[in-house]
Design an enzyme around this catalytic site. Structure first.
Site, PDB file in Angstrom:
ATOM      1  N   ASP A   1       0.819  -1.091  -0.090  1.00 29.31           N
ATOM      2  CA  ASP A   1       0.008   0.005   0.024  1.00 29.31           C
ATOM      3  C   ASP A   1       0.964   1.279   0.075  1.00 29.31           C
ATOM      4  O   ASP A   1       1.318   1.494  -1.023  1.00 29.31           O
ATOM      5  CB  ASP A   1      -1.122  -0.306   1.271  1.00 29.31           C
TER       6      ASP A   1
ATOM      7  N   GLY B   1       3.820   1.101   1.090  1.00 28.04           N
ATOM      8  CA  GLY B   1       5.110   0.483   0.787  1.00 28.04           C
ATOM      9  C   GLY B   1       6.192   0.629   2.100  1.00 28.04           C
ATOM     10  O   GLY B   1       7.183   0.222   2.253  1.00 28.04           O
TER      11      GLY B   1
ATOM     12  N   LYS C   1      -1.001  -1.263  -4.754  1.00 23.86           N
ATOM     13  CA  LYS C   1      -1.670  -0.080  -4.962  1.00 23.86           C
ATOM     14  C   LYS C   1      -0.690   1.209  -5.331  1.00 23.86           C
ATOM     15  O   LYS C   1      -0.074   1.809  -4.482  1.00 23.86           O
ATOM     16  CB  LYS C   1      -2.383   0.355  -3.729  1.00 23.86           C
TER      17      LYS C   1
HETATM   18  P1  IMP Z   1       1.838  -0.385   3.775  1.00 24.49           P
HETATM   19  O1  IMP Z   1       3.017  -0.475   4.887  1.00 24.49           O
HETATM   20  O2  IMP Z   1       1.057   0.600   3.775  1.00 24.49           O
HETATM   21  O3  IMP Z   1       2.351  -0.932   2.418  1.00 24.49           O
HETATM   22  O4  IMP Z   1       0.784  -1.669   4.312  1.00 24.49           O
HETATM   23  C1  IMP Z   1       0.967  -3.024   4.027  1.00 24.49           C
HETATM   24  C2  IMP Z   1       0.011  -3.648   4.950  1.00 24.49           C
HETATM   25  O5  IMP Z   1      -1.332  -3.109   5.322  1.00 24.49           O
HETATM   26  C3  IMP Z   1      -0.640  -5.037   4.254  1.00 24.49           C
HETATM   27  O6  IMP Z   1       0.493  -5.879   4.479  1.00 24.49           O
HETATM   28  C4  IMP Z   1      -1.957  -5.346   4.886  1.00 24.49           C
HETATM   29  O7  IMP Z   1      -1.809  -6.047   6.074  1.00 24.49           O
HETATM   30  C5  IMP Z   1      -2.463  -3.604   4.940  1.00 24.49           C
HETATM   31  N1  IMP Z   1      -3.289  -3.314   4.147  1.00 24.49           N
HETATM   32  C6  IMP Z   1      -3.109  -2.410   3.173  1.00 24.49           C
HETATM   33  N2  IMP Z   1      -3.861  -2.217   2.339  1.00 24.49           N
HETATM   34  C7  IMP Z   1      -5.006  -3.049   2.624  1.00 24.49           C
HETATM   35  C8  IMP Z   1      -6.314  -3.412   2.341  1.00 24.49           C
HETATM   36  O8  IMP Z   1      -6.645  -2.871   0.945  1.00 24.49           O
HETATM   37  N3  IMP Z   1      -6.824  -4.544   2.620  1.00 24.49           N
HETATM   38  C9  IMP Z   1      -6.386  -5.314   3.646  1.00 24.49           C
HETATM   39  N4  IMP Z   1      -5.122  -4.988   4.273  1.00 24.49           N
HETATM   40  C10 IMP Z   1      -4.305  -3.941   3.842  1.00 24.49           C
END
Ligand code: IMP
Length: 175
Positions: free
Chosen positions: A101, A103, A129
């Site tokens: 998401d 990252g 995303k």
């Molecule tokens: P980041 O650190 O923002 O990239 O978030 C990654 C983590 O957030 C993922 O491993 C998921 O556990 C959670 N996450 C992010 N977007 C979603 C979503 O749309 N649905 C469910 N979990 C999400």
């Protein structure tokens, strides 16, 4: 589910096709080596299970978590990789993630794992995303890029629920 309404956005058939495509890319790129797969719990458990059955390389898999705790130093929140029971020194590592998401999770994980001197690290994610990325991240393997909507299913959850579906669902309404 719970207080939200979701609709199927990626079917089980499409997921299967994309997982097989990514596995064949890994089989091709890693031919002749013995990678260590690191499946990031909880969300990647179904993806990892399906991916691994398509990987034809001699390989190992370990299931890891990124645990956060409040540090006593000034950097504040510290995150460490727990559950890594394989020595990854001089080994090629492939991180298996459910969704990238912002990252930030992957950036932290890369930073932490690099300290153990693996010979290489690649990221393999089910979903990405691209419009949400906040850090520069090289995602080598990705089954599907999606818009900036909340998704559940096929391992991904909403407040703990929804991991056990064959399709991926996107939120369509806040009830
Ligand atoms: P980041 O650190 O923002 O990239 O978030 C990654 C983590 O957030 C993922 O491993 C998921 O556990 C959670 N996450 C992010 N977007 C979603 C979503 O749309 N649905 C469910 N979990 C999400």
């Amino acid at each position: 589910m719970l207080d939200k309404t979701f609709a199927v956005s990626i079917s089980a058939e499409e997921l299967e096709k994309e997982v097989k495509r990514v596995a064949s890319e890994i089989n091709r790129d890693y031919a002749g080596s013995q990678p260590v797969f690191l499946s990031v719990l909880n969300g990647s458990f179904i993806f990892a299970a399906d991916l691994m059955r398509e990987v034809e390389l001699p390989c190992e898999i370990s299931f890891v978590k990124l645990a956060s705790y409040q540090g006593t130093n000034t950097t504040g929140n510290i995150r460490e990789v727990i559950g890594l029971n394989i020595d990854i020194t001089e080994r090629p590592v492939i991180i298996v993630e459910d969704i990238v998401d912002t990252g930030l999770t992957m950036a932290h994980m890369l930073e932490t794992l690099k300290r153990q001197n693996p010979s290489s690290i690649d990221i393999c994610t089910l979903l990405l995303k691209p419009t949400k990325l906040q850090v520069k991240l090289d995602v080598r393997y990705c089954c599907k890029q999606i818009p900036d909507d909340f998704v559940v299913g096929y391992g991904l959850d909403y407040n703990g629920f929804g991991r056990n579906t064959k399709d991926v669902y996107t939120i369509i309404q806040d009830v």
